[in-house]
Design a protein around this motif. Sequence first.
Motif, mmCIF file in Angstrom:
data_model
loop_
_atom_site.group_PDB
_atom_site.id
_atom_site.type_symbol
_atom_site.label_atom_id
_atom_site.label_comp_id
_atom_site.label_asym_id
_atom_site.label_seq_id
_atom_site.Cartn_x
_atom_site.Cartn_y
_atom_site.Cartn_z
ATOM 1 N N LEU A 37 49.061 42.770 35.336
ATOM 2 C CA LEU A 37 48.682 43.158 36.686
ATOM 3 C C LEU A 37 47.206 42.806 36.838
ATOM 4 O O LEU A 37 46.360 43.383 36.161
ATOM 5 C CB LEU A 37 48.908 44.650 36.916
ATOM 6 C CG LEU A 37 48.835 45.105 38.365
ATOM 7 C CD1 LEU A 37 49.651 46.367 38.561
ATOM 8 C CD2 LEU A 37 47.435 45.304 38.851
ATOM 9 N N ILE A 38 46.922 41.857 37.709
ATOM 10 C CA ILE A 38 45.579 41.289 37.846
ATOM 11 C C ILE A 38 44.995 41.726 39.184
ATOM 12 O O ILE A 38 45.433 41.260 40.247
ATOM 13 C CB ILE A 38 45.634 39.755 37.724
ATOM 14 C CG1 ILE A 38 46.301 39.382 36.388
ATOM 15 C CG2 ILE A 38 44.244 39.151 37.855
ATOM 16 C CD1 ILE A 38 46.878 37.997 36.333
ATOM 17 N N ASP A 39 44.035 42.615 39.140
ATOM 18 C CA ASP A 39 43.417 43.184 40.338
ATOM 19 C C ASP A 39 42.206 42.343 40.724
ATOM 20 O O ASP A 39 41.189 42.341 40.034
ATOM 21 C CB ASP A 39 43.005 44.633 40.065
ATOM 22 C CG ASP A 39 42.486 45.342 41.301
ATOM 23 O OD1 ASP A 39 42.181 44.676 42.315
ATOM 24 O OD2 ASP A 39 42.370 46.584 41.242
ATOM 25 N N LEU A 40 42.337 41.632 41.834
ATOM 26 C CA LEU A 40 41.271 40.757 42.329
ATOM 27 C C LEU A 40 40.706 41.262 43.657
ATOM 28 O O LEU A 40 40.062 40.503 44.388
ATOM 29 C CB LEU A 40 41.809 39.325 42.495
ATOM 30 C CG LEU A 40 42.328 38.668 41.210
ATOM 31 C CD1 LEU A 40 43.035 37.358 41.538
ATOM 32 C CD2 LEU A 40 41.200 38.444 40.240
ATOM 33 N N ARG A 41 40.897 42.541 43.958
ATOM 34 C CA ARG A 41 40.449 43.078 45.250
ATOM 35 C C ARG A 41 38.937 43.086 45.395
ATOM 36 O O ARG A 41 38.436 42.963 46.499
ATOM 37 C CB ARG A 41 40.992 44.493 45.455
ATOM 38 C CG ARG A 41 42.493 44.527 45.674
ATOM 39 C CD ARG A 41 42.987 45.913 45.820
ATOM 40 N NE ARG A 41 42.811 46.607 44.531
ATOM 41 C CZ ARG A 41 43.197 47.856 44.328
ATOM 42 N NH1 ARG A 41 43.751 48.561 45.287
ATOM 43 N NH2 ARG A 41 43.024 48.414 43.133
ATOM 44 N N ASP A 42 38.215 43.260 44.325
ATOM 45 C CA ASP A 42 36.756 43.341 44.420
ATOM 46 C C ASP A 42 36.083 42.109 43.850
ATOM 47 O O ASP A 42 35.053 42.202 43.183
ATOM 48 C CB ASP A 42 36.258 44.591 43.688
ATOM 49 C CG ASP A 42 36.690 45.865 44.377
ATOM 50 O OD1 ASP A 42 36.722 45.868 45.623
ATOM 51 O OD2 ASP A 42 37.009 46.835 43.689
ATOM 52 N N THR A 43 36.665 40.958 44.104
ATOM 53 C CA THR A 43 36.077 39.746 43.538
ATOM 54 C C THR A 43 36.134 38.593 44.518
ATOM 55 O O THR A 43 36.927 38.578 45.454
ATOM 56 C CB THR A 43 36.770 39.376 42.204
ATOM 57 O OG1 THR A 43 35.978 38.440 41.509
ATOM 58 C CG2 THR A 43 38.149 38.801 42.420
ATOM 59 N N CYS A 44 35.264 37.648 44.275
ATOM 60 C CA CYS A 44 35.273 36.382 44.992
ATOM 61 C C CYS A 44 34.759 35.334 44.013
ATOM 62 O O CYS A 44 34.331 35.652 42.917
ATOM 63 C CB CYS A 44 34.428 36.438 46.260
ATOM 64 S SG CYS A 44 32.722 36.904 45.995
ATOM 65 N N GLY A 45 34.822 34.104 44.382
ATOM 66 C CA GLY A 45 34.421 33.021 43.488
ATOM 67 C C GLY A 45 35.610 32.142 43.184
ATOM 68 O O GLY A 45 36.638 32.204 43.849
ATOM 69 N N THR A 46 35.476 31.342 42.143
ATOM 70 C CA THR A 46 36.532 30.409 41.786
ATOM 71 C C THR A 46 36.513 30.196 40.276
ATOM 72 O O THR A 46 35.920 30.979 39.548
ATOM 73 C CB THR A 46 36.376 29.092 42.583
ATOM 74 O OG1 THR A 46 37.511 28.268 42.353
ATOM 75 C CG2 THR A 46 35.103 28.367 42.247
ATOM 76 N N PHE A 47 37.138 29.137 39.808
ATOM 77 C CA PHE A 47 37.227 28.869 38.382
ATOM 78 C C PHE A 47 37.005 27.385 38.127
ATOM 79 O O PHE A 47 37.192 26.565 39.014
ATOM 80 C CB PHE A 47 38.594 29.293 37.826
ATOM 81 C CG PHE A 47 39.754 28.826 38.677
ATOM 82 C CD1 PHE A 47 40.218 27.519 38.616
ATOM 83 C CD2 PHE A 47 40.378 29.704 39.549
ATOM 84 C CE1 PHE A 47 41.276 27.097 39.404
ATOM 85 C CE2 PHE A 47 41.433 29.292 40.348
ATOM 86 C CZ PHE A 47 41.885 27.976 40.272
ATOM 87 N N THR A 48 36.599 27.065 36.904
ATOM 88 C CA THR A 48 36.501 25.657 36.534
ATOM 89 C C THR A 48 37.904 25.162 36.191
ATOM 90 O O THR A 48 38.798 25.958 35.862
ATOM 91 C CB THR A 48 35.578 25.456 35.315
ATOM 92 O OG1 THR A 48 36.170 26.083 34.179
ATOM 93 C CG2 THR A 48 34.178 26.023 35.570
#
Length: 145
Positions: free
Chosen positions: A57-68
């Motif tokens: 379960l991956i919580d991404l609610r408080d994040t922004c940005g990207t990945f290489t």
Amino acid sequence: MSKVIGFNNAIFWTDDTEILYCEFSNTDPNIKLDEKSVESYIKAIITLCDGKPMPFLIDLRDTCGTFTIASAKLLAKNPELVELRISESYLINTMGIKLLIGLYKRLYDRVTPFGIFKDLNLSIDFCLDAKYNYAANSNMLRLAE
């Protein structure tokens, strides 16, 4: 019993549900998830799972940005993660993160079942269903042997 491993912008834990929880927090849209961080995260996941496949379960609610590209490939194709990851349930609150997940899944990981949710309970239900189905399929394979 809960086990927790934390980093600057991420925390990983498990509890009696046997779900691996991953919570990311980053407010800088210019930051990219790099290989070094991913390698640390993979070690934490391996430690927490302790050889037992789990839904993530991956919580991404408080994040922004990207990945290489390299970090995305490493997350998707690491053989130890492939063995441990039953499914991925993403918890989001922005369209940008939803689009980023869609891109990642389309380009790097078309195999792992996943769901994208705005509600935590639905996200947990998805994980529990995936875990149940995985266990049922594993039992069927053992019976067939």
